[in-house]
Design a protein around this motif. Structure first.
Motif, mmCIF file in Angstrom:
data_model
loop_
_atom_site.group_PDB
_atom_site.id
_atom_site.type_symbol
_atom_site.label_atom_id
_atom_site.label_comp_id
_atom_site.label_asym_id
_atom_site.label_seq_id
_atom_site.Cartn_x
_atom_site.Cartn_y
_atom_site.Cartn_z
ATOM 1 N N ALA A 490 -10.212 -27.324 23.056
ATOM 2 C CA ALA A 490 -10.231 -28.125 21.865
ATOM 3 C C ALA A 490 -9.908 -27.288 20.686
ATOM 4 O O ALA A 490 -10.037 -27.737 19.570
ATOM 5 N N CYS A 491 -9.429 -26.051 20.926
ATOM 6 C CA CYS A 491 -9.103 -25.330 19.678
ATOM 7 C C CYS A 491 -7.567 -25.575 19.471
ATOM 8 O O CYS A 491 -6.644 -25.187 20.353
ATOM 9 N N GLY A 504 -6.873 -36.582 26.907
ATOM 10 C CA GLY A 504 -7.568 -36.893 28.382
ATOM 11 C C GLY A 504 -8.984 -36.542 28.356
ATOM 12 O O GLY A 504 -9.810 -36.461 29.344
ATOM 13 N N PHE A 505 -9.454 -35.976 27.289
ATOM 14 C CA PHE A 505 -11.062 -35.722 26.968
ATOM 15 C C PHE A 505 -11.549 -36.406 26.058
ATOM 16 O O PHE A 505 -10.744 -36.761 24.945
ATOM 17 N N ARG A 506 -12.687 -36.576 25.920
ATOM 18 C CA ARG A 506 -13.633 -37.067 24.593
ATOM 19 C C ARG A 506 -14.817 -36.100 24.401
ATOM 20 O O ARG A 506 -15.084 -35.626 25.486
ATOM 21 N N GLY A 507 -15.242 -35.889 23.247
ATOM 22 C CA GLY A 507 -16.467 -35.233 22.749
ATOM 23 C C GLY A 507 -16.207 -34.817 21.428
ATOM 24 O O GLY A 507 -15.144 -35.289 20.627
ATOM 25 N N ASP A 514 -14.054 -35.027 30.534
ATOM 26 C CA ASP A 514 -13.070 -36.001 31.192
ATOM 27 C C ASP A 514 -13.006 -37.327 31.026
ATOM 28 O O ASP A 514 -14.017 -38.127 31.158
ATOM 29 N N ILE A 515 -11.892 -37.897 30.609
ATOM 30 C CA ILE A 515 -11.880 -39.617 30.469
ATOM 31 C C ILE A 515 -11.239 -40.086 31.891
ATOM 32 O O ILE A 515 -10.309 -39.344 32.440
ATOM 33 N N ASP A 516 -11.994 -40.971 32.434
ATOM 34 C CA ASP A 516 -11.385 -41.786 33.790
ATOM 35 C C ASP A 516 -10.452 -42.815 33.511
ATOM 36 O O ASP A 516 -10.967 -43.923 33.206
ATOM 37 N N GLU A 517 -9.207 -42.444 33.325
ATOM 38 C CA GLU A 517 -8.338 -43.536 32.847
ATOM 39 C C GLU A 517 -8.240 -44.653 33.835
ATOM 40 O O GLU A 517 -7.876 -45.865 33.316
ATOM 41 N N GLY A 536 -8.487 -34.237 33.413
ATOM 42 C CA GLY A 536 -7.492 -34.096 32.036
ATOM 43 C C GLY A 536 -6.302 -35.023 32.401
ATOM 44 O O GLY A 536 -5.468 -34.816 31.303
ATOM 45 N N GLY A 537 -6.363 -35.898 33.111
ATOM 46 C CA GLY A 537 -5.291 -36.957 33.082
ATOM 47 C C GLY A 537 -5.646 -37.921 34.417
ATOM 48 O O GLY A 537 -6.486 -38.240 34.794
#
Length: 619
Positions: A490-491, A504-507, A514-517, A536-537
């Motif tokens: 996240a950096c 691909g991530f949230r927070g 991980d986001i489940d697209e 991640g995808g």
């Protein structure tokens, strides 16, 4: 410490009084070095109070002490050993309060130490300004050396207030602070030692040379590193005009009575005399001057220690010849030193000794120097035992905070507060980073700089890397995770601060999920698509052996695409071949004709052509 003479011969007294009262018409001044006292648990006695530091014992330069005051009692002057120890219910160390009077200061403090006191305060018995507590000159020096606690003299008014509070049954918690007893204006400490080359003045002279020998290595480390500026000084008096023609002034002075020293044995007819002492004092000053010109001023310490070993007065080797041998062995210019010394018999001023008398009289913030050895640090007189560790501690307290050399952070003279609970500062246990910095006066919590990356924060609860390179340090404190060789962080190096979860991530950037697209139906929405979530995808597959185009979120047939690509490829190859063939043909005929013409031109210059021969024959 001792005065210029042991027994106070008549001339020595006259010289001393003359020097104390006036030098070249300028009045002398006296100053008292003070520490600060604060009563911590009484608003009536709140605020800071002055306390005159004793000239013996071990003041805690650069530090402080918090203790509970215990009164020795009325008429308990501390002149005899206390028959009891002074106990108190307080968990703090005991600070013993003793009234002034009856016997000397040192005796009171020694008996207080024997009774278990961590420090001793002497309450003045008369209303007067504070004076420096000195040890009596006829005191047993071994007895003085045994005093290893701090002590100070306080005003009568403060002493009375303390005794009244204790009489009412109140506990008095007192803070004695020496942290600012030595000024600390900058990153370099300037100090000077007032000494004498006489080694027959008894134990006081022995202590002086022992200190020089023991402190030499430390002094040279500080001097070579540029941390300190040291200057030696020697006490010199002048003979009153009415006595200059007498034998005493002639044997104890140089330059016609201008610069004098007492006779070592108080007997001008036996052994060495004051004139010899002044002459060697002057030589040692010149040794320092000449060495300083070579940027090797620390050689003075070598000269003094070597001279004492090789040219001792006690061994009858205290001579000009012996001194010059030591000078040459240290690689100093003997001629320059002789020029600096000048003619001791001439009726003229000696610039070196004249300057010494001006320094001796006292500078802006300090008084006249009348005893030796006297140590002055950053223009303040050192009070306490002349001992290596104690003096180093005082010198270290003269540095501006966080500029002291590493020798000052030795555990022999200070406690590393960062070792216990990290000093209460921020710490990253994973990378072993800390905001705790040990200094001579304690610790400071300051976010670090690591490999060029600056951490920012309050230093106590948080420190975060800042700047373009921050991601190289523990991912800038942001979330980061690796699975099956794939790493996400996240950096972002493009941002100087903050954390942001990658695509691909949230927070919040400190934690990312991980986001489940596929579940959120944000991907693979075409009719023939099948979605599979990955970390991640996501992955999309098309039915009927089609290809998935991610940008258009659609499927296309492999065959049509394949046939088109083959056709396109064939057309491109044919075009390239045609162009190449045309270029080759052009090259072959055009270049060949050009080369033929060039060759013919060259050949005509050396071999006549047939047409040229025919023309010549016709002529």
């Amino acid at each position: 410490m001792c005065p210029p003479s042991n027994k106070g011969a008549v001339l020595a007294v006259i010289l001393a009084l003359t020097m104390v009262v006036v030098v070249n018409g300028v009045s002398a001044r006296f100053f008292v070095e003070k520490g600060s006292l604060t009563v911590l648990n009484s608003w009536k006695m709140g605020g800071k109070h002055d306390a005159a530091i004793a000239n013996f014992g071990l003041p805690n330069y650069g530090g402080f002490m918090i203790g509970s005051v215990v009164y020795a009692g009325q008429d308990a002057y501390g002149c005899d050993s206390f028959k009891k120890t002074f106990n108190s219910k307080s968990p703090y160390p005991k600070i013993l309060l003793i009234d002034r009077g009856v016997c000397n200061f040192a005796m009171k403090i020694w008996n207080g130490q024997q009774a278990g006191a961590a420090a001793v305060l002497i309450a003045d018995n008369i209303g007067e300004p504070l004076i420096a507590m000195d040890s009596p000159q006829d005191e047993d020096p071994d007895f003085i050396d045994k005093i290893n606690i701090p002590s100070a003299l306080i005003l009568r008014s403060l002493g009375d207030s303390l005794k009244k509070a204790l009489k009412r049954g109140e506990e008095v918690i007192l803070k004695i602070d020496w942290s600012e007893s030595i000024p600390n204006p900058d990153e370099r400490v300037e100090y000077e030692l007032w000494a004498n080359t006489n080694d027959e003045c008894g134990v006081h002279c022995d202590k002086q040379i022992d200190f020089i020998k023991n402190f030499k290595g430390t002094a040279q480390i500080l001097e070579k590193g540029g941390f300190t500026l040291f200057r030696p000084h020697y006490i010199a008096w002048f003979c009153p005009k009415e006595l200059r023609l007498g034998s005493q002034c002639k044997t104890q002075c140089i330059n016609q009575g201008r610069y004098c020293a007492p006779d070592p044995k108080q007997d001008s007819e036996d052994g060495y005399n004051g004139r010899d002492v002044v002459y060697e004092n002057l030589r040692q000053l010149c040794v320092h001057r000449v060495a300083k010109e070579k940027n090797t001023s620390w050689i003075w310490w070598d000269y003094v220690t070597d001279f004492n070993i090789r040219c001792s007065m006690k061994e009858k080797k205290y001579s000009k010849e012996c001194a010059e041998t030591v000078v040459e062995s240290l690689g100093l210019s003997l001629e320059k030193i002789k020029k600096c010394i000048g003619d001791p018999d001439a009726d003229v001023e000696n610039e070196v000794l004249k300057a010494e008398q001006a320094f001796q009289l006292g500078q802006e913030n300090r008084g006249v120097v009348t005893i030796f050895p006297t140590l002055i640090i950053n223009n303040a007189k050192y009070r306490g035992k002349l001992e290596r560790t104690a003096v180093l501690k005082a010198i270290c307290s003269g540095f501006k905070e966080r500029t002291e050399p590493s020798i000052c952070l030795n555990t022999d003279i200070e406690t590393n507060e960062c070792l216990e609970a990290n000093g209460g500062c921020w710490q990253d246990k994973i990378s072993n980073l800390t905001a705790c910095k040990d200094t001579f006066r304690g610790r400071v919590c300051e976010c670090p700089v690591v490999n060029g990356v600056q951490y920012k924060g309050d230093g106590y609860t948080s420190c975060k890397p800042y700047g373009p390179a921050r991601c190289s340090m523990n991912d800038g404190g942001c979330w980061s995770e690796t699975r099956k060789g794939l790493t996400f962080s996240a950096c972002l190096n493009s941002e100087t601060s903050g954390c942001r979860c990658p695509l691909g991530f949230r927070g919040d950037g400190l934690k990312c999920e991980d986001i489940d697209e596929c579940k959120e139906k944000s991907a693979c929405q075409c009719d023939d698509c099948k979605c599979k979530n990955i970390w991640g995808g996501y992955e999309c597959k098309c039915s009927n052996n089609s290809l998935y185009m991610k940008e258009e979120d659609t499927c296309i047939e492999k065959r049509s695409g394949s046939r088109s690509r083959w056709l396109f490829t064939i057309v491109v190859v044919i075009a390239i071949a045609s162009i190449s063939l045309g270029a080759y043909t052009f090259y072959k005929y055009h270049l060949q004709s050009y080369v033929d013409s060039e060759i013919a031109c060259i050949m005509s210059q050396y071999i006549p052509l047939e047409s040229q021969s025919i023309i010549q024959d016709a002529k």
